[in-house]
Write an enzyme that holds these catalytic residues in place. Sequence first.
Site, PDB file in Angstrom:
ATOM      1  N   SER A  10      47.016  49.892  33.110  1.00 23.41           N
ATOM      2  CA  SER A  10      47.961  49.098  33.437  1.00 23.41           C
ATOM      3  C   SER A  10      48.647  48.752  34.838  1.00 23.41           C
ATOM      4  O   SER A  10      49.424  49.740  35.253  1.00 23.41           O
ATOM      5  CB  SER A  10      48.609  48.403  31.988  1.00 23.41           C
ATOM      6  OG  SER A  10      49.152  46.718  32.775  1.00 23.41           O
ATOM      7  N   TYR A  57      55.489  48.421  26.184  1.00 21.17           N
ATOM      8  CA  TYR A  57      53.884  48.041  26.932  1.00 21.17           C
ATOM      9  C   TYR A  57      53.867  48.673  28.327  1.00 21.17           C
ATOM     10  O   TYR A  57      52.881  49.487  29.081  1.00 21.17           O
ATOM     11  CB  TYR A  57      53.590  46.237  26.717  1.00 21.17           C
ATOM     12  CG  TYR A  57      51.860  46.507  27.108  1.00 21.17           C
ATOM     13  CD1 TYR A  57      50.830  46.599  26.943  1.00 21.17           C
ATOM     14  CD2 TYR A  57      51.533  45.895  28.954  1.00 21.17           C
ATOM     15  CE1 TYR A  57      49.390  47.425  26.789  1.00 21.17           C
ATOM     16  CE2 TYR A  57      49.837  46.328  29.121  1.00 21.17           C
ATOM     17  CZ  TYR A  57      48.940  46.579  28.400  1.00 21.17           C
ATOM     18  OH  TYR A  57      48.108  46.716  28.490  1.00 21.17           O
TER      19      TYR A  57
END
Length: 250
Positions: free
Chosen positions: A146, A159
């Site tokens: 990501s 995350y």
Amino acid sequence: MDLKGKVALVTGGNGGLGQRICHALAREGVHLAVMYAQSREQAEAVAQDIAARHQVNAVAFQCDITDAAAVQALIGAVTARFGSLDILVNDAAFNKAIPFPDLDNLTEDVWEKIMAVNLTGPMRLIKAVAPVMKAQGAGRIVNISSVAGLGPSGSSIAYAVSKAGLIHLTKCMAVALAPQTLVNCVAPGLLEGTRATANLRAEQIANASTLALLKKPADKDDCADMVVTMCRTETMTGQTIVIDAGRVFH
């Protein structure tokens, strides 16, 4: 690598991006092991759809990638069913939206679960498939990270750190598995219609498009096509490609 007739294992293959990746590979003649964690009926429906549309073999496999024994059993089951395993796509992920300043809610339990799924799980899978690919003389591994792994952004600190770790794991495994197996990474920006996006706050979703140069979310099919390119390549390894409509440059 010529993809026709090859076998791919896609973790999270029943998810919003995972399904696109499965279909993109199947269009190239790749047989699919669609791995899911909990949604058996959905994963089996995805596998049936892939087989019907693309005339390839597609089978759903359950696995908890936080369980080392389950990962080893999964690789054994896939190779037994298909006779080989040429491609691994690590797409399975977990997130929980916690604003960065809210350290009280960034508990150790949340941290450990995110790391277990997003970073330790892919490491386990890569280690499990490495001997298979080495014995076959070739293999391709693609990790789905990501843009949160490239800067302090995303749904939570945990995350972001897990995805940063996955990018560096890509580089390290490219070194470890060369020259037989090539390891690369796709780092998407915001993707609409995924379970990960559903966990984001509304303002995060809105800002992602507003701040992008192209004024829209990243495209799941663009990401899936890049996975195919990384599986086909003969001379790219250890690389991370960002697909985010123009937000992060690295």
